[in-house]
Design a protein around this motif. Structure first.
Motif, mmCIF file in Angstrom:
data_model
loop_
_atom_site.group_PDB
_atom_site.id
_atom_site.type_symbol
_atom_site.label_atom_id
_atom_site.label_comp_id
_atom_site.label_asym_id
_atom_site.label_seq_id
_atom_site.Cartn_x
_atom_site.Cartn_y
_atom_site.Cartn_z
ATOM 1 N N LEU A 47 8.563 20.289 9.277
ATOM 2 C CA LEU A 47 9.353 20.112 8.057
ATOM 3 C C LEU A 47 10.840 20.337 8.330
ATOM 4 C CD1 LEU A 47 8.427 21.172 4.503
ATOM 5 C CD2 LEU A 47 10.662 21.814 5.387
ATOM 6 N N LEU A 48 11.167 21.350 9.115
ATOM 7 C CA LEU A 48 12.569 21.612 9.439
ATOM 8 C C LEU A 48 13.197 20.423 10.162
ATOM 9 C CD1 LEU A 48 12.255 25.334 10.602
ATOM 10 C CD2 LEU A 48 13.486 24.525 8.582
ATOM 11 N N PHE A 68 15.402 29.624 4.317
ATOM 12 C CA PHE A 68 14.600 28.414 4.127
ATOM 13 C C PHE A 68 14.142 28.283 2.680
ATOM 14 C CE2 PHE A 68 10.249 26.590 4.144
ATOM 15 C CZ PHE A 68 10.554 25.301 4.549
ATOM 16 N N GLU A 69 13.742 29.377 2.077
ATOM 17 C CA GLU A 69 13.274 29.347 0.686
ATOM 18 C C GLU A 69 14.380 28.889 -0.256
ATOM 19 O OE1 GLU A 69 11.014 32.286 -2.557
ATOM 20 O OE2 GLU A 69 11.768 33.093 -0.653
ATOM 21 N N ASP A 100 4.803 27.325 11.282
ATOM 22 C CA ASP A 100 4.075 26.238 10.622
ATOM 23 C C ASP A 100 5.002 25.285 9.870
ATOM 24 O OD1 ASP A 100 4.802 28.190 8.808
ATOM 25 O OD2 ASP A 100 3.051 27.896 7.518
ATOM 26 N N GLN A 101 6.306 25.550 9.899
ATOM 27 C CA GLN A 101 7.269 24.700 9.196
ATOM 28 C C GLN A 101 8.182 23.935 10.162
ATOM 29 O OE1 GLN A 101 7.035 24.249 6.078
ATOM 30 N NE2 GLN A 101 5.861 26.008 5.350
ATOM 31 N N ARG A 102 7.848 23.933 11.430
ATOM 32 C CA ARG A 102 8.732 23.284 12.404
ATOM 33 C C ARG A 102 8.871 21.789 12.141
ATOM 34 N NH1 ARG A 102 7.244 23.969 18.299
ATOM 35 N NH2 ARG A 102 5.115 23.791 17.497
ATOM 36 N N ASN A 125 13.277 32.893 7.049
ATOM 37 C CA ASN A 125 12.327 32.535 5.990
ATOM 38 C C ASN A 125 12.967 32.607 4.607
ATOM 39 O OD1 ASN A 125 12.485 35.352 6.367
ATOM 40 N ND2 ASN A 125 10.524 35.672 5.328
ATOM 41 N N VAL A 176 5.138 15.707 6.480
ATOM 42 C CA VAL A 176 5.305 16.913 5.671
ATOM 43 C C VAL A 176 5.618 16.491 4.240
ATOM 44 C CG1 VAL A 176 6.104 18.308 7.604
ATOM 45 C CG2 VAL A 176 7.770 17.047 6.232
ATOM 46 N N GLU A 189 15.007 25.004 0.188
ATOM 47 C CA GLU A 189 13.960 24.178 -0.412
ATOM 48 C C GLU A 189 14.045 24.193 -1.935
ATOM 49 O OE1 GLU A 189 11.248 22.175 1.339
ATOM 50 O OE2 GLU A 189 13.213 22.290 2.302
ATOM 51 N N LEU A 229 8.384 30.996 10.907
ATOM 52 C CA LEU A 229 8.244 29.674 10.283
ATOM 53 C C LEU A 229 7.624 28.676 11.256
ATOM 54 C CD1 LEU A 229 11.690 29.465 8.434
ATOM 55 C CD2 LEU A 229 9.454 29.874 7.400
ATOM 56 N N TYR A 271 19.371 23.738 8.075
ATOM 57 C CA TYR A 271 18.007 23.560 8.583
ATOM 58 C C TYR A 271 17.980 23.692 10.106
ATOM 59 C CZ TYR A 271 16.108 22.044 4.076
ATOM 60 O OH TYR A 271 15.668 21.998 2.773
#
Length: 336
Positions: A115-116, A46-47, A111-113, A43, A163, A50, A109, A96
């Motif tokens: 987006l990844l 990832f931050e 909920d970000q699959r 996480n 996304v 982005e 993460l 990523y």
């Protein structure tokens, strides 16, 4: 400065000066490369990615101007710049991918699959675009890497989930499927035959029109001239008739895109500007229309096929690189 620490990297990103292109690019490359090796918490990693991505896109575009639209000798400075740009996109895509792999165990993460997956495909596709811009042959394995990203997105079941993406100028959002199709459309556009300006427009338009295309595993009953792709092959779209049947084959459908392009032509005739149609503020109407005409068949219809079929053959070619020998070969006697 500890580039292995995501918190310190985030702080550094806020103080970057993008107008200092070389300095900023070097720092971004160090941050992305070091974090890739350091394996921080997914996480936090990832931050950082982005936060860095918009600046990365900006400085990459600026560096790309140094080699865009002309061939590069292998040992010159511009070629080194190309390698740096491609390397940063590659490390970003790998980052990523690594985050998705690490987070599969923890689920922080979850909920970000989607987006990844989209980010991975987009970054890998940018590598391909840079080679097109530099008029350089694609390295072996690049298409395979792009296909692997799409196959991984399919496996998540979220390949069509849109996304948020600030780098998409029109929609401001994109799915993994749309990111993948954008890459396929760019390759279909004869990118090596385009000027730098035309290729910039094509990349933008590929994102604009990608939602009107689809890829389906069912290819039964389709004409052999219709485009398709093999996820196990190291190339992009090809006529289905040239592909071996396998589970990795997908059929490409651009029929809705053909209708969309026709609608754009209709609006052009009514005097509607390209900018209001999402084609860009820098696109004159006449130039846009000519370019769009050249894209209509490959993007919306099917492969044109060859007027004269190729036939296999073999033979022998004599090559000579010595000036005296060349003169003797031409005149039949010693060159004077």
């Amino acid at each position: 400065m500890d580039y292995r620490n995501p918190a310190e990297c985030l702080s550094l990103l806020q103080s970057l000066q993008p107008e200092k292109v070389d300095e900023t690019h070097a720092l971004l490359s160090t941050i992305i490369g070091t974090l890739l090796d350091a394996l921080p918490a997914p996480n936090q990693h990832f931050e950082v990615l982005e936060a860095a991505r918009p600046t990365i896109a900006r400085v990459q575009a600026e560096l790309g101007r140094r080699y865009a639209d002309h061939p590069l000798p292998p040992d010159n400075e511009e070629n080194a710049t190309l390698m740096h740009v491609v390397g940063l996109w590659h490390n970003l895509a790998r980052s990523y991918t690594q985050i998705a792999r690490q987070d599969a165990q923890t689920g922080t993460l979850e909920d970000q699959r989607a987006l990844l997956s989209q980010r991975r495909i987009h970054c890998t596709g940018q590598m391909l675009v840079e080679y097109f811009r530099a008029h350089r042959a694609l390295p072996a394995g690049l298409w395979t890497e792009i296909h692997e990203g799409f196959a991984a997105a399919e496996a998540t079941g979220l390949v069509r989930a849109r996304v948020s993406d600030p780098l998409n100028p029109l929609w401001k959002a994109q799915s993994a499927m749309e990111a993948y199709i954008s890459i396929l459309l760019i390759e279909l556009s004869n990118p090596f035959g385009r000027s730098g300006r035309e290729l910039r427009w094509i990349c933008r338009w590929a994102q604009r029109f990608a939602p009107y295309c689809s890829l389906e595993p069912d290819t039964e009953g389709r004409k052999p001239t219709v485009y398709g792709l093999d996820l196990g092959a190291d190339h992009g779209l090809r006529p289905l008739g040239l592909l071996r049947k396998s589970d990795g084959v997908r059929g490409f459908d651009g029929s809705k895109l053909a209708n969309q392009i026709q609608a754009v032509f209709t609006q052009f005739k009514q005097g509607v500007s390209p900018a209001s149609l999402g084609l860009g503020d820098d696109c004159p109407l006449d130039t846009s229309a000519r370019l769009l005409v050249s894209l209509y068949r490959p993007w919306g219809l099917a492969s044109a096929g060859r007027k004269f079929p190729r036939r296999g053959s073999d033979g022998k070619v004599d090559l000579c690189g010595d000036w005296l020998a060349i003169g003797f070969h031409i005149q039949g006697r010693l060159f004077e």
